[in-house]
Enzyme design. Sequence first.
Site, PDB file in Angstrom:
ATOM      1  N   THR A   1     -87.828  62.542  14.814  1.00 48.08           N
ATOM      2  CA  THR A   1     -86.710  61.771  14.243  1.00 48.08           C
ATOM      3  C   THR A   1     -86.429  60.628  15.198  1.00 48.08           C
ATOM      4  OG1 THR A   1     -85.612  63.716  13.285  1.00 48.08           O
ATOM      5  CG2 THR A   1     -84.209  61.817  13.688  1.00 48.08           C
TER       6      THR A   1
ATOM      7  N   VAL B   1     -83.706  69.516   3.233  1.00 50.35           N
ATOM      8  CA  VAL B   1     -83.017  68.354   3.787  1.00 50.35           C
ATOM      9  C   VAL B   1     -82.433  68.769   5.133  1.00 50.35           C
ATOM     10  CG1 VAL B   1     -81.058  66.789   3.495  1.00 50.35           C
ATOM     11  CG2 VAL B   1     -82.525  67.336   1.543  1.00 50.35           C
TER      12      VAL B   1
END
Length: 369
Positions: free
Chosen positions: A219, A248
């Site tokens: 990320t 998610v």
Amino acid sequence: MGSITRREFLAAGAVAGVAAGAVGPTAAARAAWRPARRSARRQAGPVVVASSNGQAAVARALEVIQGGGDPLDAVIAGVNLVEEDPEDYTVGYGGLPNALGVVQLDSCCMHGPTHRAGGVAALEGFKYPSRVARLVMESTDHVLLVGAGARQFALENGFVEENLLTETSRQIWLYWRGALADHDDYLPPDVSAFTPEAQRIIADNPELFYPEQRRPTGTINCCAVDAAGNIAGVTTTSGLFFKIPGRVGDSPIVGAGLYVDNDVGAAGSTGRGEANLLNLSSFLIVEEMRRGLSPTEACLAGCRRIAENNVEERLQRPDGRPDFNVSFYALNKEGEYGSASIYGPGGFAVAGAGGPARREDRAVLFPPG
Ligand code: GLY
């Protein structure tokens, strides 16, 4: 049924708006109600922080701010460099795919001066999910669009759909699928036919392929404060490697993977998203800064909260500590910044505060030994 033209429709809306204004607060009254809330106060000059993969991103973001750009323009321009980089396997184009071999991206952004945010989750086929997230913020009354709806929204707004699965990422996924179980019909693939980069990643990262170890997540988070004290942030990711389709993480969820309050500061995260979803860690860190903690102390408080709440044995090491890592990045309105993770060592990227883009060490909740 009578029809109504677009002109009449807009006129009707204007009348309704005037009528609503007659009973509700005017814009001026709303501003007077909380006069200091979105105003800037003194701070030490622009600062940009990001996760360790954000060295180029913080340099780019600082350039945009120094050129007079809004901090949201800055952080999005910064992370776009990582979203389009096929060699970052944790973000955007080239990100490792889900269990079905499909790259699904999550992102959100937040703009301090307007206290608005936008996000997309499980978005397929668009290289720059942070830009789509920003458009959700700017052009809709919503904060989060997901899956097929997010894709439709991106297409309608002219984003170009493309295949995000690079040859190297596809081969790593094939290897993962082949190594997953002894009792399915997939044999381990012949890695000698793979790209040299895929072979290197497979050899260097055994933790990716062994289910008894927790798979890492990448990320990028990037937050910035400009010289006027205005703050923005963005987080963007391809999420947990080989995740269940539709999973998610924290990255598109305001308060979990990112939070910005223009009176206080910003925080964002990388690492196990489920831990941030269960603790709303980025919101917690901003609130800890509001209570007076420095960004580094507040990031450590976020790590501590996760460790305290991590009571499920399946998520613990033999010593009871989390068997996963989470890292935080934060800055405040005064231009102070910091980062911390549950386990070290590690660094984060910084630009500004008197220096060019650089790597600094993170604080660690549980140092070795
Ligand atoms: N923090 C990234 C994710 O869990 O998806």
